[in-house]
Design an enzyme around this catalytic site. Structure first.
Site, PDB file in Angstrom:
ATOM      1  N   VAL A  64       1.144  -0.685   0.247  1.00  0.00           N
ATOM      2  CA  VAL A  64       0.371  -0.031  -0.650  1.00  0.00           C
ATOM      3  C   VAL A  64       1.088   1.194   0.101  1.00  0.00           C
ATOM      4  O   VAL A  64       1.774   1.124   0.811  1.00  0.00           O
ATOM      5  CB  VAL A  64      -0.705  -0.083   0.884  1.00  0.00           C
ATOM      6  CG1 VAL A  64      -1.795   1.204   1.639  1.00  0.00           C
ATOM      7  CG2 VAL A  64      -1.358  -0.863   1.322  1.00  0.00           C
TER       8      VAL A  64
ATOM      9  N   THR B 151      -4.335  10.457  -1.097  1.00  0.00           N
ATOM     10  CA  THR B 151      -6.092  11.133  -0.575  1.00  0.00           C
ATOM     11  C   THR B 151      -5.762  10.021   0.792  1.00  0.00           C
ATOM     12  O   THR B 151      -4.619   9.623   0.684  1.00  0.00           O
ATOM     13  CB  THR B 151      -6.508  10.090  -1.660  1.00  0.00           C
ATOM     14  OG1 THR B 151      -6.639   8.984  -1.397  1.00  0.00           O
ATOM     15  CG2 THR B 151      -6.870  10.941  -2.629  1.00  0.00           C
TER      16      THR B 151
ATOM     17  N   HIS C 135      -7.612   7.132   1.528  1.00  0.00           N
ATOM     18  CA  HIS C 135      -7.474   5.904   0.735  1.00  0.00           C
ATOM     19  C   HIS C 135      -5.939   5.100   1.707  1.00  0.00           C
ATOM     20  O   HIS C 135      -6.472   4.376   2.023  1.00  0.00           O
ATOM     21  CB  HIS C 135      -7.348   6.119  -0.662  1.00  0.00           C
ATOM     22  CG  HIS C 135      -7.842   4.719  -1.526  1.00  0.00           C
ATOM     23  ND1 HIS C 135      -9.230   3.594  -0.532  1.00  0.00           N
ATOM     24  CD2 HIS C 135      -7.530   3.912  -1.782  1.00  0.00           C
ATOM     25  CE1 HIS C 135      -9.044   2.489  -1.151  1.00  0.00           C
ATOM     26  NE2 HIS C 135      -8.198   2.339  -2.230  1.00  0.00           N
TER      27      HIS C 135
ATOM     28  N   ARG D 160      12.278  -2.271   0.403  1.00  0.00           N
ATOM     29  CA  ARG D 160      12.192  -3.092   1.476  1.00  0.00           C
ATOM     30  C   ARG D 160      11.594  -4.556   0.944  1.00  0.00           C
ATOM     31  O   ARG D 160      11.329  -5.117   2.190  1.00  0.00           O
ATOM     32  CB  ARG D 160      11.003  -2.703   2.278  1.00  0.00           C
ATOM     33  CG  ARG D 160      11.444  -0.584   3.000  1.00  0.00           C
ATOM     34  CD  ARG D 160      10.090  -0.449   3.756  1.00  0.00           C
ATOM     35  NE  ARG D 160      10.884   0.448   4.593  1.00  0.00           N
ATOM     36  CZ  ARG D 160      11.242   1.142   4.289  1.00  0.00           C
ATOM     37  NH1 ARG D 160      11.480   2.294   3.396  1.00  0.00           N
ATOM     38  NH2 ARG D 160      11.852   2.844   4.735  1.00  0.00           N
TER      39      ARG D 160
END
EC number: 2.5.1.78
Length: 172
Positions: free
Chosen positions: A83, A88, A90, A129
């Site tokens: 993610v 936004t 979101h 990562r």
């Protein structure tokens, strides 16, 4: 005072692992999966003992984990996703809800779930990562699967105290 201590066990031989991978931010998620599967193999988990399921995005991961947990066929589960912050709200919603759902599966079903859903500010952080986080998820799943078995045996040992021979025959 001397205390008992459990030593981490990273022997994956015979463990069955279910992996749920998000397809959103696919290059990063594929990198997570490749590193995770490679590390599982290094730890002794065979390909036939691994099931990889893909879902559209991070919010769909908990339901797929739940279905795998319900099957009773796995010793541990792994959640893989990325993610990446946009402009936004979101990002916060997806990060918080997917993380909460993943944790709930582990607690509701009593099965270890390694959460390797990256939450990063940008693509560069995610790419930096993905390999180590994928490997870490594999190690976490194997260690926690072995720990769960060891702790379940402790519970069984307590039940045996004070039982007579008749009880032992019933279990045989």
């Amino acid at each position: 005072m001397e205390i008992g201590q459990y030593q981490p066990n990273l022997d994956g031989d015979g463990l069955r692992i279910g992996i749920v991978q998000s397809r959103f931010n696919e290059p990063v998620c594929n990198g997570l999966a490749d590193a995770c599967i490679e590390e599982l193999e290094r730890l002794g988990v065979t390909g036939e003992d691994v099931l990889l399921v893909t879902v559209p995005g991070a919010l769909e991961i908990p339901l797929a984990l739940q279905k795998l947990a319900e099957s009773g066929q796995f010793d541990a589960l792994i959640a893989l996703g990325a993610v990446i912050r946009g402009e936004t709200y979101h990002f916060e919603l997806v990060s918080n809800e997917s993380g909460s759902g993943i944790s709930r599966i582990a607690l509701d079903f009593g099965i270890p779930v390694a959460n390797a859903v990256l939450t990063t500010e940008n693509d560069e952080q995610a790419v930096a990562r993905m390999t180590e986080k994928g490997r870490d998820a594999a190690r976490t799943a194997v260690e926690m699967a072995n720990l769960a078995v060891a702790l379940e045996q402790l519970d069984g040992d307590e039940d045996d105290e004070g039982e007579g021979e008749d009880d032992e025959e019933e279990r045989a």
